[in-house]
Scaffold this motif. Structure first.
Motif, short mmCIF file in Angstrom:
data_model
loop_
_atom_site.label_atom_id
_atom_site.label_comp_id
_atom_site.label_asym_id
_atom_site.label_seq_id
_atom_site.Cartn_x
_atom_site.Cartn_y
_atom_site.Cartn_z
N SER A 89 0.93 -0.89 0.10
CA SER A 89 -0.03 -0.22 -0.28
C SER A 89 1.31 0.95 0.07
N PHE A 91 1.43 3.27 2.14
CA PHE A 91 1.61 3.81 3.71
C PHE A 91 3.19 3.01 3.86
N ARG A 95 6.12 4.21 4.52
CA ARG A 95 7.97 4.15 5.66
C ARG A 95 8.85 3.42 4.86
#
Length: 254
Positions: A89, A91, A95
């Motif tokens: 994803s 996110f 990260r």
């Protein structure tokens, strides 16, 4: 049947292409003297290697970079990261980008700083990069091959492995890292440059390091300045107009 280029191949060769395209754009912009951090005369008189020597040196480093990338992607070819067509994803990718940036910055700060502290390493290895007192875009990767291997190639491999990114994500991360490195060495200060807006580690910051007075400061590269600030090697600067046109990064004394 159309041939599909793998993510591994793109991750290996796209950053190299990005390097020459992006640095070529900056060389064209270098004709605007009002954006230059050094005059043309300084570039001609202070830099020791010829432009041809710099091009050959960069190509040698990129050959090592390509070889290590091929080996790295071969080793992880059976890894779960490449065993599925599913991509993480947004996110997760964000990260991974942050982790990779922190890993690369940490590795490069300490290796880079040690190459200045150790007089033998500086004289025989790192000085090659500093022979470009006036940095310019396609000289960003002009290093001794051993330095290029340790600082950039190994650092990049570590950031890839530790962050856990996929080869597809690596295409974008290493292309972005390449753009940032070229930008830091471009020798220009362009108004509205988003990399200058979002990163304190920029072309002026790194230009200070390339000058004689800045050789013991501003080791951080390519993204953040945190290690310089934490360990007391941060040298602030201000941009002032030169009499002959353009700008200059002047150190600011506390």
């Amino acid at each position: 049947m159309a041939y599909k280029v793998s993510d591994e191949m793109l991750g290996t060769f796209v950053p190299v292409l990005v390097y020459w395209v992006y640095s070529g754009l900056y060389m064209l912009l270098g004709c605007f003297d009002k954006y230059r951090l050094h005059s043309r005369k300084e570039e001609e008189t202070k830099n020791l290697p010829s432009k041809g020597t710099v091009v050959r040196g960069v190509l040698v480093q990129q050959a090592f970079q390509i070889a290590v990338a091929i080996i790295l992607f071969t080793v992880i070819s059976k890894d779960e990261r490449t065993g599925t067509n599913l991509q993480p994803s947004f996110f997760v990718v964000a990260r991974q980008f942050v982790v990779a940036m922190l890993v690369l910055d940490t590795w490069q700060y300490f290796v880079h700083r040690y190459m200045h502290v150790n007089k033998c390493l500086y004289r025989h290895i790192h000085y090659k990069h500093h022979s470009l007192v006036v940095p310019y875009a396609y000289g960003a990767l002009y290093n001794h091959p051993l330095e290029g291997l340790l600082l950039d190639t190994v650092g990049g491999a570590m950031s890839f492995l530790i962050s856990g990114m996929t080869p597809r994500t690596a295409i974008f991360f290493f292309s972005f890292a390449t753009i940032k490195t070229v930008d830091d060495h471009c020798g220009l200060w362009l108004p509205g440059n988003p990399l200058h807006v979002f990163f304190s580690n920029n072309s002026a910051y790194h230009d200070v390091h390339h000058q004689l007075y800045g050789g013991k400061y501003n080791f951080s590269q390519p993204f953040f300045v945190m290690w310089d600030k934490i360990l007391g090697t941060y040298m602030p600067y201000s941009l002032v107009k030169r009499k002959d046109g353009g700008l200059e990064a002047k150190p600011v004394k506390d």
